[in-house]
Design a protein around this motif. Structure first.
Motif, PDB file in Angstrom:
ATOM      1  N   GLU A   1       0.824  -1.211   0.000  1.00  0.00           N
ATOM      2  CA  GLU A   1       0.000   0.000   0.000  1.00  0.00           C
ATOM      3  C   GLU A   1       0.857   1.259   0.000  1.00  0.00           C
ATOM      4  OE1 GLU A   1      -2.584  -0.293   3.387  1.00  0.00           O
ATOM      5  OE2 GLU A   1      -3.683  -1.997   2.541  1.00  0.00           O
ATOM      6  N   LYS A   2       2.022   1.176   0.640  1.00  0.00           N
ATOM      7  CA  LYS A   2       2.918   2.331   0.738  1.00  0.00           C
ATOM      8  C   LYS A   2       4.012   2.309  -0.319  1.00  0.00           C
ATOM      9  CE  LYS A   2       2.064   2.888   5.635  1.00  0.00           C
ATOM     10  NZ  LYS A   2       2.617   3.008   6.984  1.00  0.00           N
ATOM     11  N   ASN A   3       3.962   1.307  -1.209  1.00  0.00           N
ATOM     12  CA  ASN A   3       4.969   1.141  -2.256  1.00  0.00           C
ATOM     13  C   ASN A   3       6.383   0.999  -1.692  1.00  0.00           C
ATOM     14  OD1 ASN A   3       3.188   1.187  -4.490  1.00  0.00           O
ATOM     15  ND2 ASN A   3       3.084   3.413  -4.355  1.00  0.00           N
ATOM     16  N   PHE A   4       6.516   0.242  -0.605  1.00  0.00           N
ATOM     17  CA  PHE A   4       7.807  -0.038   0.002  1.00  0.00           C
ATOM     18  C   PHE A   4       8.135  -1.505  -0.171  1.00  0.00           C
ATOM     19  CE2 PHE A   4       6.903   3.465   3.333  1.00  0.00           C
ATOM     20  CZ  PHE A   4       7.499   4.432   2.541  1.00  0.00           C
ATOM     21  N   LYS A   5       9.420  -1.799  -0.330  1.00  0.00           N
ATOM     22  CA  LYS A   5       9.875  -3.184  -0.356  1.00  0.00           C
ATOM     23  C   LYS A   5      10.317  -3.624   1.031  1.00  0.00           C
ATOM     24  CE  LYS A   5      11.285  -3.196  -5.154  1.00  0.00           C
ATOM     25  NZ  LYS A   5      12.354  -3.434  -6.107  1.00  0.00           N
ATOM     26  N   SER A   6      10.452  -2.664   1.938  1.00  0.00           N
ATOM     27  CA  SER A   6      10.933  -2.936   3.286  1.00  0.00           C
ATOM     28  C   SER A   6      10.333  -1.926   4.250  1.00  0.00           C
ATOM     29  CB  SER A   6      12.465  -2.812   3.309  1.00  0.00           C
ATOM     30  OG  SER A   6      12.938  -2.801   4.630  1.00  0.00           O
ATOM     31  N   CYS A   7      10.207  -2.328   5.495  1.00  0.00           N
ATOM     32  CA  CYS A   7       9.724  -1.406   6.523  1.00  0.00           C
ATOM     33  C   CYS A   7      10.748  -0.311   6.830  1.00  0.00           C
ATOM     34  CB  CYS A   7       9.411  -2.163   7.808  1.00  0.00           C
ATOM     35  SG  CYS A   7       8.007  -3.266   7.683  1.00  0.00           S
ATOM     36  N   TYR A   8      12.009  -0.562   6.486  1.00  0.00           N
ATOM     37  CA  TYR A   8      13.066   0.405   6.797  1.00  0.00           C
ATOM     38  C   TYR A   8      12.877   1.726   6.069  1.00  0.00           C
ATOM     39  CZ  TYR A   8      15.381  -3.405   9.156  1.00  0.00           C
ATOM     40  OH  TYR A   8      15.668  -4.435  10.008  1.00  0.00           O
ATOM     41  N   ASN A   9      12.091   1.736   5.027  1.00  0.00           N
ATOM     42  CA  ASN A   9      11.824   2.972   4.286  1.00  0.00           C
ATOM     43  C   ASN A   9      10.655   3.766   4.856  1.00  0.00           C
ATOM     44  OD1 ASN A   9      13.864   2.390   2.375  1.00  0.00           O
ATOM     45  ND2 ASN A   9      12.479   1.007   1.318  1.00  0.00           N
ATOM     46  N   CYS A  10       9.970   3.204   5.841  1.00  0.00           N
ATOM     47  CA  CYS A  10       8.776   3.837   6.392  1.00  0.00           C
ATOM     48  C   CYS A  10       9.126   4.698   7.603  1.00  0.00           C
ATOM     49  CB  CYS A  10       7.771   2.755   6.797  1.00  0.00           C
ATOM     50  SG  CYS A  10       6.213   3.419   7.410  1.00  0.00           S
ATOM     51  N   GLU A  11       8.545   5.874   7.665  1.00  0.00           N
ATOM     52  CA  GLU A  11       8.811   6.779   8.782  1.00  0.00           C
ATOM     53  C   GLU A  11       8.183   6.293  10.089  1.00  0.00           C
ATOM     54  OE1 GLU A  11       5.227  10.019   8.159  1.00  0.00           O
ATOM     55  OE2 GLU A  11       7.111  10.334   7.078  1.00  0.00           O
ATOM     56  N   SER A  12       7.260   5.368  10.001  1.00  0.00           N
ATOM     57  CA  SER A  12       6.573   4.851  11.194  1.00  0.00           C
ATOM     58  C   SER A  12       7.168   3.541  11.702  1.00  0.00           C
ATOM     59  CB  SER A  12       5.092   4.630  10.878  1.00  0.00           C
ATOM     60  OG  SER A  12       4.486   5.825  10.484  1.00  0.00           O
ATOM     61  N   ILE A  13       8.337   3.176  11.248  1.00  0.00           N
ATOM     62  CA  ILE A  13       8.910   1.866  11.544  1.00  0.00           C
ATOM     63  C   ILE A  13       8.951   1.551  13.044  1.00  0.00           C
ATOM     64  CG2 ILE A  13      11.281   2.718  11.494  1.00  0.00           C
ATOM     65  CD1 ILE A  13      12.079  -0.049  10.342  1.00  0.00           C
ATOM     66  N   PHE A  14       9.265   2.510  13.877  1.00  0.00           N
ATOM     67  CA  PHE A  14       9.427   2.242  15.307  1.00  0.00           C
ATOM     68  C   PHE A  14       8.122   2.339  16.090  1.00  0.00           C
ATOM     69  CE2 PHE A  14      13.679   3.695  13.961  1.00  0.00           C
ATOM     70  CZ  PHE A  14      14.347   2.507  14.174  1.00  0.00           C
ATOM     71  N   ASN A  15       7.077   2.841  15.457  1.00  0.00           N
ATOM     72  CA  ASN A  15       5.776   2.979  16.113  1.00  0.00           C
ATOM     73  C   ASN A  15       4.684   2.179  15.417  1.00  0.00           C
ATOM     74  OD1 ASN A  15       6.792   4.911  17.987  1.00  0.00           O
ATOM     75  ND2 ASN A  15       6.725   6.445  16.364  1.00  0.00           N
ATOM     76  N   CYS A  16       5.069   1.271  14.556  1.00  0.00           N
ATOM     77  CA  CYS A  16       4.106   0.551  13.716  1.00  0.00           C
ATOM     78  C   CYS A  16       3.596  -0.707  14.411  1.00  0.00           C
ATOM     79  CB  CYS A  16       4.770   0.181  12.403  1.00  0.00           C
ATOM     80  SG  CYS A  16       3.670  -0.725  11.304  1.00  0.00           S
ATOM     81  N   LEU A  17       2.291  -0.769  14.603  1.00  0.00           N
ATOM     82  CA  LEU A  17       1.665  -1.920  15.244  1.00  0.00           C
ATOM     83  C   LEU A  17       1.692  -3.152  14.331  1.00  0.00           C
ATOM     84  CD1 LEU A  17       0.243  -2.908  17.768  1.00  0.00           C
ATOM     85  CD2 LEU A  17      -1.909  -2.171  16.763  1.00  0.00           C
ATOM     86  N   VAL A  18       1.580  -2.964  13.030  1.00  0.00           N
ATOM     87  CA  VAL A  18       1.620  -4.079  12.083  1.00  0.00           C
ATOM     88  C   VAL A  18       2.988  -4.765  12.162  1.00  0.00           C
ATOM     89  CG1 VAL A  18       1.555  -4.723   9.634  1.00  0.00           C
ATOM     90  CG2 VAL A  18      -0.069  -3.050  10.521  1.00  0.00           C
TER      91      VAL A  18
END
Length: 61
Positions: free
Chosen positions: A22-39
């Motif tokens: 949905e966010k067009n990421f191949k990894s969670c490391y590219n997401c700004e919410s990585i440390f607060n992400c419940l998923v």
């Protein structure tokens, strides 16, 4: 046959993949919410539960 921990891991892994797609990421490391992400937290917790089969304690690697 998969046990309940492996089935839960499969479910959490699918949720994680959907979120990344949905966010067009191949990894969670590219997401700004990585440390607060419940998923992601649920996925990591499911990985540990699958490895330990629900028992508490450390891991010997």
């Amino acid at each position: 046959m998969k046990d309940k921990y492996e089935l839960d891991l499969d479910e959490k892994k699918e949720h994680l993949k959907q979120c990344q797609e949905e966010k067009n990421f191949k990894s969670c490391y590219n997401c700004e919410s990585i440390f607060n992400c419940l998923v992601r937290k649920n996925f990591v917790d499911a990985v540990y539960a699958s490895m330990s089969k629900g028992k508490t304690g450390g891991f010997d690697f």
